[in-house]
Structure formats: structure tokens, C-alpha cells
Design an enzyme around this catalytic site. Structure first.
Site, PDB file in Angstrom:
ATOM      1  N   LEU A 101      93.128  -2.479  15.449  1.00 34.76           N
ATOM      2  CA  LEU A 101      92.752  -3.858  15.702  1.00 34.76           C
ATOM      3  C   LEU A 101      91.744  -4.200  14.615  1.00 34.76           C
ATOM      4  O   LEU A 101      90.838  -3.402  14.337  1.00 34.76           O
ATOM      5  CB  LEU A 101      92.102  -4.017  17.081  1.00 34.76           C
ATOM      6  N   ASP A 102      91.875  -5.368  13.994  1.00 35.04           N
ATOM      7  CA  ASP A 102      90.972  -5.653  12.891  1.00 35.04           C
ATOM      8  C   ASP A 102      89.536  -5.875  13.389  1.00 35.04           C
ATOM      9  O   ASP A 102      89.277  -5.986  14.578  1.00 35.04           O
ATOM     10  CB  ASP A 102      91.486  -6.816  12.022  1.00 35.04           C
ATOM     11  N   TYR A 103      88.630  -5.928  12.441  1.00 31.78           N
ATOM     12  CA  TYR A 103      87.190  -5.951  12.706  1.00 31.78           C
ATOM     13  C   TYR A 103      86.777  -7.013  13.727  1.00 31.78           C
ATOM     14  O   TYR A 103      85.960  -6.762  14.616  1.00 31.78           O
ATOM     15  CB  TYR A 103      86.465  -6.178  11.372  1.00 31.78           C
ATOM     16  N   ASP A 104      87.360  -8.202  13.611  1.00 34.67           N
ATOM     17  CA  ASP A 104      86.961  -9.320  14.469  1.00 34.67           C
ATOM     18  C   ASP A 104      87.805  -9.452  15.733  1.00 34.67           C
ATOM     19  O   ASP A 104      87.637 -10.412  16.488  1.00 34.67           O
ATOM     20  CB  ASP A 104      87.037 -10.633  13.679  1.00 34.67           C
ATOM     21  N   THR A 105      88.719  -8.517  15.961  1.00 32.09           N
ATOM     22  CA  THR A 105      89.572  -8.565  17.152  1.00 32.09           C
ATOM     23  C   THR A 105      89.101  -7.540  18.171  1.00 32.09           C
ATOM     24  O   THR A 105      88.793  -6.403  17.827  1.00 32.09           O
ATOM     25  CB  THR A 105      91.044  -8.285  16.781  1.00 32.09           C
TER      26      THR A 105
END
Length: 247
Positions: A101-105
Site C-alpha cells: 500500500l503506498d505511503y499515503d494509503t
């Protein structure tokens, strides 16, 4: 007798694909000799080393983790940012996130030291479904959401059909809450899909993965998967039924 790359994957050192790369790079020894041939078979009595470290069969571990925003889906980060394994200080096994999951998710992430299990779930052809809830700018038209359902062209190709539902909208703030279900795992896929129809994501959370959900967990918390849950995920992937919606 088992193939060497499979033994390395089962030991939790790396996925089978990564294990094959390590063998080809000459980083694997069997009984003191460097092995570079894929498909080499070994027995339980053979001494295997990866990067000069003896291979030890760890107990298989499977965790469901509620990843907070602002955390990297990795075991280390060269910029010193917080990574998912920082939340598992008392787990001795070498666990790795399955997918990312990306950094902001935020949301559901599975971690394990079972390389075969990781490969099974991470490969896009197995189609384990992922349910996301996104807060997006603007209020998408039905026609726009239909484009996502049929597949939409991105820079790395057309996406597979998705299931999309408008959950709520706020005309005053000019935003909407969208549920989107996909079975692929491209980089920042949901964000890119929403941008493609003109509604950038403001906030994104993965709420379900196959049969698993986040109920009972707060951000930063985790729990071990049950034997039944692990078997369910394997079955979903192996039978190709991971795409069916959960009520």
C-alpha cells in the site's frame, strides 16, 4: 527432494522469483559449493547458505496488519521513514509485506515469512480481490464510473474490469466517497484510475483483501491469521474465485 528455489522461498528468505535471482547471482551455496543452476534439487540433510547465512526453516507466520498512513510497505527505508515491520518488534521471524500500500494509503496489509504463500497472493493472475474506499474530489457521473467498471486505459495498459459504487456525496464540500473493487495490484492503481476520470483521490483505504477485513483493529494494530483464514486465501487464489464479492 525439492527444488532449491522452492526451499529458499519456503524458508521465508525471499519469494521464489527472488530466490531464483539469488541463485543466478551466485549467492547460494549447497554443502559449501556455489549453485547457479535453477532447478537444482536438494534434500533436508543438505546445508544451504544464502549470502553466507545458513538457511533455517522458520515457523510459518501470517499476520493481518492495519497499516496507517505515512508508513512504507517495506522492511527498511533508506530515507529513515517508518516501515510496516516497525510495528512487529517482538516477532522474531523475518516477515515481509505481501504486495504494498503506498505511503499515503491506509488499510489492510498481509505480512508473512511464507514465500510460496506470498507468491501465490501477489501474482495478479490469481485474482484475489481488494476492496478500497476512496474519498475523491468532485462528484463522478454514472458514465464515468461505468468506464472504470469496463476497464480504463492507463499509461501501463488497460485495467481489468472493476466493481464501483458511489457510497455518498457532499455537494457543499464537492467530494464523494467511492467503493472500488479490483483484483490487480498495479502501482498506485486506484489513485491513477480515479485521476483518469477526473476525480483525484484525497484519501484512500483498503478495507478488504479476499475474505479478510479490518473489523476489530485500529490503525497500527495487527493479529495473526487463523489456519482457516490462510487456507481460505490459498483456495481463493488457486481456484480463481478471489474476485467474487463478499456480502
Amino acid at each position: 527432494m525439492e527444488r532449491l528455489q522452492k526451499v529458499i522461498a519456503y524458508a521465508g528468505v525471499a519469494s521464489r522469483r527472488k530466490a531464483e535471482e539469488l541463485i543466478l547471482q551466485g549467492k547460494v551455496k549447497v554443502n559449501g559449493q556455489i549453485i547457479k543452476e535453477l532447478g537444482t534439487k536438494v534434500s533436508p540433510s543438505d546445508k544451504i547458505e544464502v549470502d553466507e547465512v545458513p538457511l533455517v526453516q522458520e515457523e510459518k507466520k501470517y499476520f493481518l496488519f492495519y497499516k496507517p498512513r505515512g508508513v512504507i510497505s517495506a522492511v527498511k527505508d533508506d530515507k529513515g521513514r517508518k516501515v510496516v515491520t516497525d510495528f512487529f518488534p517482538h516477532v522474531e521471524e523475518r516477515i515481509y509485506p505481501i504486495g504494498r500500500l503506498d505511503y499515503d494509503t491506509s488499510g489492510l496489509l498481509i505480512l508473512s515469512n511464507d514465500g510460496e504463500f506470498t507468491n501465490l497472493l501477489a501474482h495478479p493472475r490469481y485474482g484475489v480481490k481488494k476492496v478500497y474506499v476512496a474519498k475523491v474530489k468532485g462528484i463522478p457521473l454514472k458514465e464515468s464510473l461505468k468506464k472504470l467498471e469496463h476497464g480504463i486505459q492507463l499509461e501501463d495498459g488497460k485495467t481489468a474490469p472493476a466493481k464501483v459504487r458511489l457510497l455518498s456525496l457532499d455537494k457543499r464540500k464537492g467530494s464523494s466517497i467511492i467503493e472500488i473493487i479490483i483484483h490487480e495490484g498495479r502501482n498506485r492503481q486506484v489513485r491513477r484510475m480515479m485521476e483518469a476520470i477526473g476525480h483525484p483521490v484525497m484519501k484512500l483505504k483498503r478495507e478488504q483483501y479476499g475474505t479478510l477485513h479490518l473489523r476489530g483493529l485500529n490503525a497500527g494494530e495487527f493479529r495473526e491469521l487463523t489456519i482457516h483464514e490462510v487456507k481460505q486465501l490459498r483456495t481463493l487464489a488457486e481456484t480463481g474465485k478471489g474476485w467474487h464479492r463478499i456480502n
